[in-house]
Design a protein around this motif. Structure first.
Motif, PDB file in Angstrom:
ATOM      1  N   VAL A   1       0.968  -1.063  -0.226  1.00 45.78           N
ATOM      2  CA  VAL A   1      -0.306   0.202  -0.039  1.00 45.78           C
ATOM      3  C   VAL A   1       1.020   1.245   0.379  1.00 45.78           C
ATOM      4  O   VAL A   1       1.978   1.366   1.235  1.00 45.78           O
ATOM      5  CB  VAL A   1      -0.772  -0.062   1.519  1.00 45.78           C
ATOM      6  CG1 VAL A   1      -2.020   1.249   0.939  1.00 45.78           C
ATOM      7  CG2 VAL A   1      -1.892  -1.509   1.485  1.00 45.78           C
ATOM      8  N   ARG A   2       0.968   2.266  -0.828  1.00 45.49           N
ATOM      9  CA  ARG A   2       1.453   3.573  -1.071  1.00 45.49           C
ATOM     10  C   ARG A   2       0.470   4.719  -0.497  1.00 45.49           C
ATOM     11  O   ARG A   2      -0.476   4.208  -1.523  1.00 45.49           O
ATOM     12  CB  ARG A   2       1.964   3.330  -2.377  1.00 45.49           C
ATOM     13  CG  ARG A   2       3.169   5.270  -2.197  1.00 45.49           C
ATOM     14  CD  ARG A   2       3.756   4.580  -3.408  1.00 45.49           C
ATOM     15  NE  ARG A   2       2.869   4.373  -5.137  1.00 45.49           N
ATOM     16  CZ  ARG A   2       2.997   4.174  -6.372  1.00 45.49           C
ATOM     17  NH1 ARG A   2       4.470   3.647  -6.063  1.00 45.49           N
ATOM     18  NH2 ARG A   2       2.150   4.056  -7.051  1.00 45.49           N
ATOM     19  N   LEU A   3       0.951   5.474  -0.030  1.00 47.60           N
ATOM     20  CA  LEU A   3      -0.221   6.289   0.577  1.00 47.60           C
ATOM     21  C   LEU A   3       0.714   7.914  -0.598  1.00 47.60           C
ATOM     22  O   LEU A   3       2.408   8.284  -0.090  1.00 47.60           O
ATOM     23  CB  LEU A   3       0.624   6.606   1.839  1.00 47.60           C
ATOM     24  CG  LEU A   3      -0.526   8.133   2.065  1.00 47.60           C
ATOM     25  CD1 LEU A   3      -1.798   8.777   1.647  1.00 47.60           C
ATOM     26  CD2 LEU A   3      -0.408   8.968   3.758  1.00 47.60           C
ATOM     27  N   ARG A   4       0.252   8.203  -0.937  1.00 46.44           N
ATOM     28  CA  ARG A   4       0.715   9.704  -1.432  1.00 46.44           C
ATOM     29  C   ARG A   4       0.242  11.490  -1.435  1.00 46.44           C
ATOM     30  O   ARG A   4      -1.400  11.140  -1.139  1.00 46.44           O
ATOM     31  CB  ARG A   4       0.281   9.357  -2.885  1.00 46.44           C
ATOM     32  CG  ARG A   4       1.411   8.444  -3.388  1.00 46.44           C
ATOM     33  CD  ARG A   4       0.668   8.499  -5.208  1.00 46.44           C
ATOM     34  NE  ARG A   4       1.197   9.812  -6.412  1.00 46.44           N
ATOM     35  CZ  ARG A   4       0.271   9.247  -7.210  1.00 46.44           C
ATOM     36  NH1 ARG A   4       0.084   9.378  -7.971  1.00 46.44           N
ATOM     37  NH2 ARG A   4       1.267  10.812  -7.904  1.00 46.44           N
ATOM     38  N   THR A   5       0.382  11.693  -1.069  1.00 43.24           N
ATOM     39  CA  THR A   5       0.324  13.328  -0.349  1.00 43.24           C
ATOM     40  C   THR A   5       0.478  14.509  -1.891  1.00 43.24           C
ATOM     41  O   THR A   5       1.855  14.347  -2.148  1.00 43.24           O
ATOM     42  CB  THR A   5       0.831  13.457   0.796  1.00 43.24           C
ATOM     43  OG1 THR A   5       2.229  13.678   1.266  1.00 43.24           O
ATOM     44  CG2 THR A   5       0.600  12.579   2.249  1.00 43.24           C
ATOM     45  N   PRO A   6       0.013  15.388  -0.765  1.00 41.38           N
ATOM     46  CA  PRO A   6       0.050  16.489  -2.050  1.00 41.38           C
ATOM     47  C   PRO A   6       1.527  17.239  -2.541  1.00 41.38           C
ATOM     48  O   PRO A   6       2.245  17.690  -2.713  1.00 41.38           O
ATOM     49  CB  PRO A   6      -0.763  17.426  -1.931  1.00 41.38           C
ATOM     50  CG  PRO A   6      -1.709  16.578  -0.978  1.00 41.38           C
ATOM     51  CD  PRO A   6      -1.118  15.674  -0.626  1.00 41.38           C
ATOM     52  N   ASP A   7       2.809  16.591  -1.014  1.00 39.50           N
ATOM     53  CA  ASP A   7       3.552  17.441  -1.318  1.00 39.50           C
ATOM     54  C   ASP A   7       4.907  16.399  -1.200  1.00 39.50           C
ATOM     55  O   ASP A   7       5.977  17.011  -1.460  1.00 39.50           O
ATOM     56  CB  ASP A   7       3.980  17.948   0.088  1.00 39.50           C
ATOM     57  CG  ASP A   7       3.932  17.090   1.373  1.00 39.50           C
ATOM     58  OD1 ASP A   7       3.748  15.759   0.765  1.00 39.50           O
ATOM     59  OD2 ASP A   7       4.275  16.985   2.840  1.00 39.50           O
ATOM     60  N   GLU A   8       4.773  15.477  -2.109  1.00 38.97           N
ATOM     61  CA  GLU A   8       5.173  14.580  -2.781  1.00 38.97           C
ATOM     62  C   GLU A   8       6.375  15.221  -3.666  1.00 38.97           C
ATOM     63  O   GLU A   8       6.073  15.900  -4.756  1.00 38.97           O
ATOM     64  CB  GLU A   8       4.861  13.157  -3.127  1.00 38.97           C
ATOM     65  CG  GLU A   8       3.865  13.348  -4.415  1.00 38.97           C
ATOM     66  CD  GLU A   8       3.402  12.029  -5.108  1.00 38.97           C
ATOM     67  OE1 GLU A   8       3.807  10.819  -4.549  1.00 38.97           O
ATOM     68  OE2 GLU A   8       1.948  12.194  -5.881  1.00 38.97           O
ATOM     69  N   THR A   9       7.301  14.900  -3.065  1.00 41.48           N
ATOM     70  CA  THR A   9       8.694  15.237  -4.918  1.00 41.48           C
ATOM     71  C   THR A   9       8.298  14.030  -6.011  1.00 41.48           C
ATOM     72  O   THR A   9       8.931  12.327  -6.199  1.00 41.48           O
ATOM     73  CB  THR A   9       9.523  15.117  -4.435  1.00 41.48           C
ATOM     74  OG1 THR A   9       9.430  15.657  -3.661  1.00 41.48           O
ATOM     75  CG2 THR A   9      10.505  15.210  -5.525  1.00 41.48           C
ATOM     76  N   LEU A  10       7.796  14.215  -7.595  1.00 41.69           N
ATOM     77  CA  LEU A  10       7.106  13.253  -8.127  1.00 41.69           C
ATOM     78  C   LEU A  10       8.630  12.980  -9.297  1.00 41.69           C
ATOM     79  O   LEU A  10       9.718  14.114  -9.551  1.00 41.69           O
ATOM     80  CB  LEU A  10       6.086  13.818  -9.706  1.00 41.69           C
ATOM     81  CG  LEU A  10       4.922  13.670  -8.824  1.00 41.69           C
ATOM     82  CD1 LEU A  10       4.430  14.122 -10.010  1.00 41.69           C
ATOM     83  CD2 LEU A  10       4.932  12.383  -8.114  1.00 41.69           C
ATOM     84  N   PRO A  11       9.560  12.106  -9.452  1.00 39.47           N
ATOM     85  CA  PRO A  11      10.483  12.218 -10.369  1.00 39.47           C
ATOM     86  C   PRO A  11      10.124  12.713 -11.712  1.00 39.47           C
ATOM     87  O   PRO A  11       8.899  12.346 -12.465  1.00 39.47           O
ATOM     88  CB  PRO A  11      10.956  10.279 -10.375  1.00 39.47           C
ATOM     89  CG  PRO A  11       9.280   9.414 -10.219  1.00 39.47           C
ATOM     90  CD  PRO A  11       8.587  11.118  -9.224  1.00 39.47           C
TER      91      PRO A  11
END
Length: 332
Positions: A102-112
């Motif tokens: 399970v992966r949690l992505r939040t708005p402040d993530e840094t996308l590759p």
């Protein structure tokens, strides 16, 4: 009626690394578990009814509370046990909950960065054809050398019909594995991988022994089999990497372990059979004299090298006679 803002995104990742399910998070707290009372129902027998809860503090920081579970929550190399409260890293993280990733992505993530689409080079169109032609020439030549003069046409059928069939089945089986794990039937990719490497194995078998004989380099002959095995291991790694691109490190470890185990078995078997770490150079078809680029060994040197064999053979004959059971009627 406006749609609530997306606070985060919860993704369930399959074995092939692809997202199998995505859940928009629009409020905190968020419960995860197997029970229908959970906000996100995880259908897995190793998940507790209420396995974990995600909630936000007043400052917006997220925490994960591990519920009433024996299996806990795995985050990287760390295992969070029942009742633990852990901070969620900025940008989100990935957990192992039961048998699910399970992966949690939040708005402040840094996308590759965006990856470019794979563009097939111009040479890729003719490279498989060139590899197939090279493989056919080498295989037919080796087969011709192994046949007796005046061999019947039927002696060619197993190679002419069998080689394409075996390559097709080989690529088809790996493509089926790609279909299972990557949801793509990559027959062409596996065939393009196999053709040049199999041709290289055949080329080493064709050029290695004659070159070793021409240069009078026994060590070069002994490198033929290890080099062929290295090419076959590279072929195995390439197929597995196409099937499991997300697990290249594990694939490399598996292939490396297989190489070490295979080398140990081969060396041990050779030692048991010939009392040496490697077999003596041998060619069933001798090259013509004009290909010998080194001066031939004088007969006297050959006789001197063979002299110790007489003593070894005598010891083996004596040992064989001593090991023979006495015949009926013989006296001690």
């Amino acid at each position: 009626m406006s749609t609530p803002a997306r606070l985060a995104l919860l993704e369930v990742i399959g074995r092939d690394g692809r997202v199998t399910r995505a859940v928009d998070v629009q409020r905190w707290p968020l419960t995860l578990g197997r029970s229908l009372e959970a906000d996100v129902v995880l259908d897995d027998p190793f998940v507790a009814p209420l396995h974990a809860t995600l909630q936000a503090a007043d400052d917006g920081r997220l925490t994960l509370d591990v519920g009433n579970t024996d299996n806990g929550v795995q985050e990287g190399a760390q295992r969070h046990t029942r009742g633990s409260r852990v901070a969620v890293p900025v940008g989100g993280t990935t957990w192992q909950i039961g048998g699910l990733t399970v992966r949690l992505r939040t708005p402040d993530e840094t996308l590759p960065g965006e990856q470019p689409l794979p563009v097939r080079a111009r040479r890729a169109a003719w490279l498989p054809l060139a590899a197939a032609a090279t493989l056919a020439v080498l295989a037919l030549s080796n087969h011709w050398l192994s046949l007796d003069p005046g061999a019947d046409t039927m002696d060619w059928i197993p190679l002419v019909a069998g080689l394409p069939l075996v390559l097709g089945l080989w690529a088809g089986l790996w493509a089926t594995a790609s279909k299972l794990f990557q949801h793509r039937f990559e027959f062409g990719a596996h065939l393009r991988l196999a053709l040049p490497l199999v041709a290289a194995v055949e080329a080493v078998d064709w050029f290695g022994p004659p070159l070793a004989a021409a240069l009078d380099l026994p060590w070069l002959w002994r490198l033929v089999t290890p080099l062929q095995m290295a090419l076959l291991l590279a072929l195995l790694y390439g197929h597995l990497a196409l099937v499991l691109p997300q697990a290249r490190r594990a694939v490399a470890s598996f292939v490396g372990a297989a190489a070490l185990a295979g080398a140990a078995v081969a060396i041990t078997t050779t030692w048991q059979q010939v009392d040496r770490w490697s077999r003596a150079p041998y060619m069933s078809t001798l090259p013509t004299p004009w290909t010998l680029w080194r001066d031939p060994t004088p007969p006297e040197t050959l006789a001197a090298d063979l002299a110790p064999l007489a003593e070894q053979l005598a010891r083996r004959v004596k040992k064989a006679r001593d090991d023979e059971p006495p015949e009926a009627g013989d006296e001690d």
